[in-house]
Enzyme design. Structure first.
Site, PDB file in Angstrom:
ATOM      1  CG  HIS A  42      -2.014   0.993   1.168  1.00  7.71           C
ATOM      2  ND1 HIS A  42      -3.290   0.725   1.594  1.00  7.71           N
ATOM      3  CD2 HIS A  42      -2.039   2.275   0.743  1.00  7.71           C
ATOM      4  CE1 HIS A  42      -4.051   1.802   1.421  1.00  7.71           C
ATOM      5  NE2 HIS A  42      -3.315   2.761   0.921  1.00  7.71           N
TER       6      HIS A  42
ATOM      7  CG  HIS B 170      -0.835   6.765  -1.926  1.00  6.00           C
ATOM      8  ND1 HIS B 170      -2.031   6.713  -2.617  1.00  6.00           N
ATOM      9  CD2 HIS B 170      -1.112   6.272  -0.689  1.00  6.00           C
ATOM     10  CE1 HIS B 170      -2.988   6.222  -1.826  1.00  6.00           C
ATOM     11  NE2 HIS B 170      -2.449   5.944  -0.647  1.00  6.00           N
TER      12      HIS B 170
ATOM     13  NE  ARG C 270       0.970  11.448  -3.065  1.00 11.16           N
ATOM     14  CZ  ARG C 270      -0.107  11.047  -2.397  1.00 11.16           C
ATOM     15  NH1 ARG C 270      -1.087  10.412  -3.036  1.00 11.16           N
ATOM     16  NH2 ARG C 270      -0.239  11.292  -1.118  1.00 11.16           N
TER      17      ARG C 270
ATOM     18  CG  ASN D  63      -4.658   8.142  -4.593  1.00 11.93           C
ATOM     19  OD1 ASN D  63      -3.632   7.496  -4.792  1.00 11.93           O
ATOM     20  ND2 ASN D  63      -4.882   8.796  -3.461  1.00 11.93           N
TER      21      ASN D  63
ATOM     22  CG  HIS E 176     -10.195   4.171   1.683  1.00 17.78           C
ATOM     23  ND1 HIS E 176      -9.073   4.915   1.961  1.00 17.78           N
ATOM     24  CD2 HIS E 176     -11.236   4.911   2.132  1.00 17.78           C
ATOM     25  CE1 HIS E 176      -9.426   6.048   2.559  1.00 17.78           C
ATOM     26  NE2 HIS E 176     -10.744   6.070   2.667  1.00 17.78           N
TER      27      HIS E 176
ATOM     28  CG  HIS F  84      -5.798   2.499   5.374  1.00 15.73           C
ATOM     29  ND1 HIS F  84      -7.154   2.583   5.576  1.00 15.73           N
ATOM     30  CD2 HIS F  84      -5.563   3.021   4.145  1.00 15.73           C
ATOM     31  CE1 HIS F  84      -7.705   3.148   4.517  1.00 15.73           C
ATOM     32  NE2 HIS F  84      -6.761   3.411   3.634  1.00 15.73           N
TER      33      HIS F  84
ATOM     34  CG  ASP G 253      -2.050   4.886   3.410  1.00 16.54           C
ATOM     35  OD1 ASP G 253      -1.905   5.178   2.199  1.00 16.54           O
ATOM     36  OD2 ASP G 253      -3.057   5.221   4.063  1.00 16.54           O
TER      37      ASP G 253
ATOM     38  CG  HIS H 167       0.463  14.983   0.925  1.00 12.99           C
ATOM     39  ND1 HIS H 167      -0.285  15.049  -0.229  1.00 12.99           N
ATOM     40  CD2 HIS H 167      -0.157  14.078   1.720  1.00 12.99           C
ATOM     41  CE1 HIS H 167      -1.313  14.216  -0.136  1.00 12.99           C
ATOM     42  NE2 HIS H 167      -1.253  13.601   1.030  1.00 12.99           N
TER      43      HIS H 167
HETATM   44  O1  DOR Z   1      -3.783   9.595   4.531  1.00 12.79           O
HETATM   45  C1  DOR Z   1      -4.090   9.199   3.422  1.00 12.79           C
HETATM   46  N1  DOR Z   1      -3.441   9.606   2.323  1.00 12.79           N
HETATM   47  N2  DOR Z   1      -5.112   8.344   3.303  1.00 12.79           N
HETATM   48  C2  DOR Z   1      -5.601   7.983   2.127  1.00 12.79           C
HETATM   49  O2  DOR Z   1      -6.507   7.213   2.097  1.00 12.79           O
HETATM   50  C3  DOR Z   1      -5.043   8.559   0.870  1.00 12.79           C
HETATM   51  C4  DOR Z   1      -3.655   9.004   1.065  1.00 12.79           C
HETATM   52  C5  DOR Z   1      -3.168   9.884  -0.037  1.00 12.79           C
HETATM   53  O3  DOR Z   1      -3.306   9.538  -1.204  1.00 12.79           O
HETATM   54  O4  DOR Z   1      -2.591  10.938   0.256  1.00 12.79           O
HETATM   55 ZN    ZN Z   2      -6.788   4.451   1.998  1.00 12.81          ZN
END
Ligand code: DOR
Ligand code: ZN
Length: 439
Positions: A78, A80, A82, A112, A197, A249, A322, A326
């Site tokens: 899990h 991301h 980006r 996403n 989710h 999560h 997860d 950012h």
């Molecule tokens: O904290 C999170 N960030 N939870 C999520 O479900 C998405 C993720 C994100 O893509 O930033």
């Molecule tokens: Zn999630």
């Protein structure tokens, strides 16, 4: 011979706990596991090595793993990454470098992105980009619904063909029970596991865990029920369809209880939690620290204890980060306005090893949850076995260090674990018989 790992104390739970030499062939596959060969002084890379089988082999490299623990490559199911779309936060290149530094040989990247990974082009883009510049294996998780909108299913056959390994609308719940039911039914013939989710959006309007800390800070709360209601719905749909569901999560004690009870009834369910849920509580929000803001939110002490218990009794099958990078643009803001998510690839193993040191679970359980179970859930080769790709993590259990986000490999710095002290880290990360990280 591409690589020989000598004197490897292999801990492959349920399979092998012994000191062996690991021989890895030119294709990156595990060729043999043998009792350690007798030492001859002065042997180095490229020199002749004669194993007890009598076969001679020239190795490109020999690693002496004495004093380390050699485990199946860690898999983070899990993450991301980006890319495409938010490359200023992370790229496949930087995210997989962070993964390698954290001991991971494979990651699953959530859909996403911009555009959303709900079609062949995006999945293929990720696969090609990872082949070009990825340090570790990248398995794309494609969307359950088009545009993550929860309205229409994606074409799962096309996504599977393009290289998707699982399905999820992660970041958002699948609001419609009917759509979720259909997703489970259509995913089955494609052999694409569904990762849920769990969020009831009618309840999840707040910005941190509902409770005394939120009240004190004057922040709006998100109750545990925002998660557990949806976990219970998905358990029901799992029973209705007979199709396995993987719960992402898990943060709340009611969710752990519901999953435990469902598993006892034989419902084919699996679940993951993230290191922050077993390491922190909502107290970590402290003075409106946005590096402690994520979805689901950090919960109360009782929840943290329940998560630990769920790990200990194997209600929770997997640990996944997860990893959600950012930039300061999304995080250096007032708490209400800041984005959800923290990075995690470079601290996951260290936080897991803390739980082992505290006696919450055994080292074998940790490796099950960070490698064996994710591989089983995703249908990947499992463990350090002859014939498998040589995806191996060599852990130095005694290395003490202070984690500094500023020195990390991720493009982003949004972590509540900056400055934490850890004992134990990945010393070598090996993918397909190639060393992709060493320290
Ligand atoms: O904290 C999170 N960030 N939870 C999520 O479900 C998405 C993720 C994100 O893509 O930033
Ligand atoms: Zn999630």
């Amino acid at each position: 011979m591409r690589l020989i790992i000598k004197n490897a104390h292999v801990m492959d739970p349920g399979h092998l706990d012994a000191v062996v030499d690991i021989y890895i062939d030119d294709e990156g596959k595990i060729l043999r596991l043998e009792p350690p060969a007798l030492e001859k002084a002065g042997r180095g890379p490229g020199e002749l090595k004669r194993g007890p089988s009598g076969k001679e082999a020239i190795a490109d490299r020999i690693i002496d793993a004495s004093g380390y623990i050699v485990t199946p490559g860690l898999i983070d199911m899990h993450v991301h990454l980006r890319e495409p779309g938010e490359e200023y936060k992370e790229t496949i290149e930087t995210g997989t470098r962070a993964a390698a530094a954290g001991g991971f040989t494979a990651v699953c990247c959530m859909p996403n992105t911009f555009p959303v990974n709900d079609n062949r082009q995006v999945t293929e883009y990720i696969v090609h980009k990872a082949a070009q510049c990825g340090s570790v294996r990248v398995y794309p998780v494609a969307a359950i619904s088009r545009g993550l909108k929860g309205e229409a299913l994606c074409d799962y056959g096309e996504l599977k063909e393009a290289g998707a390994i699982a399905l999820s609308d992660d970041g958002r719940p699948v609001v419609s029970a009917q759509l979720m039911r259909r997703a489970l039914e259509y995913s089955r013939p494609m052999k694409l596991p569904v990762i849920s989710h769990c969020e009831e959006i009618a309840l999840s309007g707040g910005v941190m865990n509902e409770g005394p800390v939120a009240t004190r800070l004057g922040l709006s709360g998100i109750p545990n029920a925002a998660e557990s209601i949806m976990v219970m719905r998905d358990i029901t749909l799992c029973e209705l369809t007979g199709v396995p569901v993987h719960i992402a999560h898990v943060s709340a004690r009611e969710s752990v209880a519901a999953i435990r009870e469902a598993k006892a009834r034989g419902v084919p369910l699996t679940a993951e939690t993230a290191p922050h849920y077993f390491s922190l509580t909502d107290e970590a929000v402290g003075a409106y620290r946005t590096h402690s803001k994520m979805y689901p939110p950090l919960r109360a002490f009782k929840d943290r204890e329940a998560i630990r218990q769920g790990l200990a009794d194997d209600t929770i099958d997997a640990i996944a980060t997860d990893h959600a990078p950012h930039s300061v643009l999304e995080k250096d803001l007032e708490f209400d306005a800041a984005a959800n998510g923290i990075i995690g690839l470079e601290t996951s193993l260290g936080l897991g090893l803390r739980l082992v040191a505290e006696g919450v679970m055994t080292f074998a359980q940790l490796i099950e949850k960070m490698s064996i179970h994710p591989a089983q859930i995703l249908g990947l080769p499992v463990g350090i076995r002859v014939g498998n790709p040589a995806d191996i993590t060599i852990i130095d259990p005694d290395a003490s260090y202070v984690y500094r986000a500023a020195n990390g490999f991720s493009k982003s710095r949004n972590t509540p674990f900056d400055g934490w002290e850890f004992k134990g880290r990945a010393k070598f990360t090996i993918v397909d018989g190639r060393v992709v990280f060493e320290v």
